[in-house]
Motif scaffolding. Structure first.
Motif, short mmCIF file in Angstrom:
data_model
loop_
_atom_site.label_atom_id
_atom_site.label_comp_id
_atom_site.label_asym_id
_atom_site.label_seq_id
_atom_site.Cartn_x
_atom_site.Cartn_y
_atom_site.Cartn_z
N CYS A 38 0.84 -1.21 0.00
CA CYS A 38 0.00 0.00 0.00
C CYS A 38 0.87 1.24 0.00
CB CYS A 38 -0.97 -0.01 1.17
SG CYS A 38 -0.27 0.49 2.75
N CYS A 66 3.58 3.00 4.78
CA CYS A 66 4.73 2.97 5.68
C CYS A 66 6.02 3.34 4.95
CB CYS A 66 4.88 1.58 6.27
SG CYS A 66 5.38 0.35 5.03
N CYS A 99 5.15 -2.25 9.27
CA CYS A 99 4.41 -2.31 8.01
C CYS A 99 3.28 -3.30 8.18
CB CYS A 99 5.34 -2.77 6.89
SG CYS A 99 4.45 -3.15 5.36
N ARG A 100 2.04 -2.87 7.94
CA ARG A 100 0.90 -3.76 8.10
C ARG A 100 0.76 -4.71 6.91
NH1 ARG A 100 -1.63 -7.10 11.22
NH2 ARG A 100 -3.80 -6.61 11.72
N CYS A 101 1.20 -4.28 5.75
CA CYS A 101 1.06 -5.15 4.56
C CYS A 101 2.09 -6.27 4.58
CB CYS A 101 1.21 -4.34 3.28
SG CYS A 101 -0.03 -3.05 3.09
S1 FES Z 1 3.17 -1.24 2.55
FE1 FES Z 1 1.24 -1.08 3.52
S2 FES Z 1 1.80 -0.66 5.56
FE2 FES Z 1 3.69 -1.07 4.62
#
Ligand code: FES
Ligand code: FES
Lengths: 705, 172
Positions: free
Chosen positions: B105, B108, B140-142
């Motif tokens: 996304c 971050c 990083c959540r992703c």
């Molecule tokens: S790329 Fe989505 S939070 Fe790190």
């Protein structure tokens, strides 16, 4: 009729290769503009006033003092007196002011009186007080009692995983201007086209007068499919403020407390097998909560159609906020409860769980063969046969190592999608759609497919998404975007190419059906022109084609399987679990962008480590509130926690022919179960609840706290 | 120093430019960068020194800009992600992030880029272990850590084989 089918293996130049995403340069430079970055002239800042109680009725609302706060420009009541509130933090009033500080002061000045009602925010019991549970009818298949009586081994235990939150790094929010009867909406969403209909219905504005944009979105994972009270309140505030744009971005507390919640799952499971390890009986009492909205049921026994079953599920309706779909909804829950019971049964039988799974693989139905193939790939990668040891029989000493496994399925059905494609007379190509790229690589997928079809480079294709004024496409959910947008793009590109061939054939003295586009050239085998030269013949009006995903068929399919194995170490003195290695084997039909597919798998594994080891929405029954509504005590997986990750994609013959099947979600299903099983294998006892925190590990080992 | 109440004048040196801002003294450096100077690369996520999405460099060191006041950053040299590719040409680290697919996304990502910039200045040839320790202040959540690690290993002055494996490539 045009042939839209995917180019066959061996003839593909771009599809299925490792393609670098086209939009990462904007992200690494900070130039990608998210909803939170939108700064419009005259923009007001909005703050909401949330209910402090988990369950209450609004008695009265007094906004007069708030309206007098300097800088306050608008106040709107979201929920009127008399309304029942079902979770703490739910929004009652929103205010907008010239800056954030003034908005906060105005919000503080709002006076709301509530009468508190009895609440429940816990979910550990399947029999909570009246009104908080919805038991479902028991379901019976075959003769479970007979199966248990005859079984060679029976295990019974209770397993659970808590409510977790989506924890999107970009919080929910929007910047909305409602002027001259039209709505201009920037919103952090995974459903650009869908928000138009939602806002139109809720606000009575014709859909044709609503434009929704989300060029970039900082994480959704299923939590951002709706306009929410927040989007609607921003619109109302803008209207009240004479059409000035209003920015309403929720704060971190709200995001964690109410912006996303994945239902919990608990289950007392009884599972039996005969002496050969054939599964014979399943009995389960399961429960879980998704707050007031339900959604906490899940399909057990997962994958295995055990011949004799009795199961009963209760949905706990409590006051924690409402469930939102989260990456492969219902699957991680069902998977954990089933795969843990299976591993416990294998331990009791003295069997290797891999043998137990394979002995019963026929019970999984039509995907059995794929699972078998995937298990053999995973076992080889993990060196399972050599490295697996019976439960608790690994190394002595304080650090114990163990292996665990799990597997899963997911539909990944392509969703409704449409795009518009233009070939200009200068040779440039643009594809646009009202879809969104939420970090999954949608833009790049569309560019790859157009480039492949035209024999061009990915960088030659201009992509525009994230704007509802473009061709409507479904929200990004169910892993359907690649299949939907991919199929739509392919059809548009094939049609546009036919139109181009028809235009240039006379000049080339060629039969249009013999023309091919490849390597930046167009040729019939005799005469050859460059792509640019060919496009010069288009004339003043560009070629445009619309592509629509026709639904399941030649270009896309449903249903994928995946297998995962975990290798962990557990410090039995401190209770700390560390991941040594995770192996994921995933099938996903025709791969469009290998690099992005791998990224999705790695990301899902990492999210899996997070919910296996760290994540829990901790609720306090006295306060009725979440105790860790932040990123400090709601712990996410960090870079040091991931061990070594290994992903194998099943592709090539037997897989590619199915067309695209989405796989953004499925690899997140198995990590919880695989890691829990590996921990049980390492330490010799089951830690029954996720997350596998040191206190839970030590408790399972019988270490007095 | 004028500490308010009411707006005060704050002098900042951001990306080698002198900036004079009139704002409430309670504003964080992050708020001033984003809202007063339009430098929106740094993001507000946790707002309490946990996630690193707001990372900028202050005198060359990584700082969570959500957790210092702008008024306290007046005598320092502040660098944001916007300083790295002023004319749009990515620097080597940014290119490494792109190549390793170290962003999903992307929310971050600017924080990681700034954090990694300072990290590499101190550790020009990091090992995997160095990266895991030295980059643990960003979340990083992703789940892009595997790509981030690969990007940083590829920047190493003494090249190391990445620990990433997928059919021969191992990550993490
Ligand atoms: S790329 Fe989505 S939070 Fe790190
Ligand atoms: S926003 Fe500053 S560290 Fe998270």
């Amino acid at each position: 009729m045009a042939d839209y089918s995917w180019p066959i293996a061996g003839s593909r130049t771009t599809i299925g290769t490792d393609v670098t995403r086209i939009d990462t340069p904007l992200k690494v430079t900070g130039r990608a503009a998210y909803t939170t970055d939108v700064q419009a002239p005259g923009m007001l800042y909005a703050v909401t006033v949330g209910c402090p109680y988990a369950h209450a009725k609004i008695i009265s609302i007094d906004t007069s003092a708030a309206e007098k706060v300097p800088g306050c420009k608008a106040v709107t009541v979201i929920q009127k007196p008399g309304t029942e509130i079902f979770w703490a933090g739910d929004d009652v009033v929103a205010v907008a002011a010239v800056d954030e500080l003034s908005a906060q002061l105005a919000a503080k000045a709002v006076k709301v009186q509530y009468s508190e009602l009895p609440h429940l925010v816990l979910d550990a019991s399947p029999h909570p007080p009246d009104g908080f549970a919805q038991p479902m009818k028991p379901e019976v298949q075959g003769d479970p009692d007979g199966a248990f009586a005859k079984a060679a081994a029976v295990v019974q235990a209770t397993y659970s995983m808590p409510v977790i939150t989506h924890c999107c790094l970009e919080p929910h929010g929007s910047v909305v201007a409602w002027r001259s009867g039209a709505l201009d909406v920037h919103i952090s969403t995974q459903s650009v086209s869908g928000i138009v209909t939602q806002m139109s219905k809720a606000l009575g504005v014709p859909a044709s007068k609503i434009r929704v944009r989300a060029e970039f979105e900082g994480g959704g994972f299923g939590a951002k499919l709706a306009a929410d009270r927040w989007g609607l309140a921003a619109a109302q505030l803008s209207k009240l403020a004479g059409g000035l744009p209003v920015r309403l971005i929720v704060n971190r507390r709200t995001e964690q407390e109410t912006g996303g919640c994945r239902p919990s799952a608990y289950g007392t499971i009884k599972l039996s097998a005969d002496a050969k390890g054939n599964l014979t009986g399943w009995e389960s009492e399961t429960w879980g909560t998704g707050g007031v909205t339900g959604g906490a049921d899940f399909p057990v026994p997962y994958l295995f159609n055990v011949p004799n079953q009795r199961k009963q599920h209760t949905t706990i309706i409590n006051n924690i906020g409402s469930a939102r779909s989260m990456r492969a909804p219902r699957q991680p829950q069902a998977c954990l409860l089933t795969m843990c019971a299976l591993e416990d049964l294998a331990a009791k039988l003295g069997m290797d769980p891999l043998d137990l799974v394979l002995a019963n693989i026929a019970l999984t139905g039509p995907r059995a063969k794929i699972y078998q193939e995937e298990f053999s790939v995973a076992a080889k990668a993990m060196d399972w046969t050599k490295r697996w040891h019976p439960r608790g029989k690994g190394s002595a000493g304080p650090i114990r190592q163990g292996l665990g496994l799990s597997f899963h399925t997911w539909a990944g059905t392509a969703h409704p999608a449409a795009c518009s494609l233009t070939i200009n007379s200068d040779g440039s190509v643009a594809v646009s759609a009202g879809t969104q790229d939420i970090g999954t690589g949608t833009r790049t997928v569309m560019a790859i497919i157009a480039a492949e079809t035209f024999g061009l480079q990915v960088g030659d294709i201009e992509i525009q998404v994230g704007d509802s004024s473009l061709s409507s496409s479904a929200g990004s959910g169910g892993s359907g975007t690649v299949g939907g947008m991919g199929s739509a793009t392919r059809r548009a590109a094939v049609d546009a190419l036919q139109a181009l061939f028809a235009k240039i054939a006379p000049a080339l003295h060629a039969d249009p059906s013999k023309l091919k586009a490849a390597g930046g050239k167009v040729t019939d085998g005799q005469s050859t022109v460059t792509w640019k030269q060919a496009c010069a013949a288009i004339g003043a009006l560009p070629i445009t084609a619309r592509g629509v995903n026709p639904g399941a068929g030649a270009l896309n399919d449903s249903g994928v399987g995946g297998v995962q194995m975990a290798d962990v170490s557990v410090d039995v003195e401190t209770g700390v679990v560390s991941i040594n290695r995770l192996v994921a084997v995933q099938d996903c039909g025709l791969i469009i962008n290998r690099k992005a597919t791998l990224s999705q798998c790695y990301g899902a594994l990492i999210m899996g480590v997070g919910y296996a080891l760290f994540e829990e929405k901790i609720m306090d029954q006295n306060l009725g509130r979440m105790l860790n509504p932040n990123v400090e005590f709601y712990r996410l997986c960090g870079i040091g926690d991931i061990g070594t990750l290994e992903v194998h994609l099943m592709s090539g013959k037997g897989y590619d022919e199915r067309g695209i099947v989405g796989c953004g979600e499925p690899p997140v299903i198995s990590p919880g179960a695989a890691i829990s099983n590996a921990v049980a294998n390492a330490i010799g006892v089951r830690v029954p609840s996720l997350p596998l925190t040191p206190d839970r590990v030590l408790a399972a080992l019988g270490v007095p706290s | 120093m004028d500490l308010g109440p009411g707006p005060v004048s704050i002098q900042l040196n951001v990306n080698n430019q002198a900036q004079s801002i009139n704002c409430e003294p309670c504003l964080t450096l992050l708020q001033v960068l984003r809202e007063k100077l339009g430098l929106t690369g740094a993001k507000q996520v946790c707002d309490r020194a946990t996630c690193g999405a707001c990372t900028v460099l202050v005198n060359g060191k990584r700082v969570y800009s959500c957790s210092i006041l702008a008024i306290d950053a007046q005598d320092a040299k502040i660098e944001t992600v916007e300083s790295l590719a002023p004319d749009g040409t990515l620097d080597a680290l940014q290119q490494a992030f792109v190549a390793a697919d170290a962003s999903q996304c992307g929310y971050c990502t600017p924080g990681f880029i700034m954090s990694a910039t300072a990290f590499l200045a101190d550790n020009p040839s990091p090992t995997k272990e160095d990266i895991r320790k030295g980059m643990c202040g960003n979340l990083c959540r992703c789940g892009t850590y595997a790509g981030i690690e690969e990007a940083l290993l590829s920047m190493s002055k003494t090249p190391k084989t990445s620990a990433m494996a997928t059919e021969g490539r191992k990550r993490g």
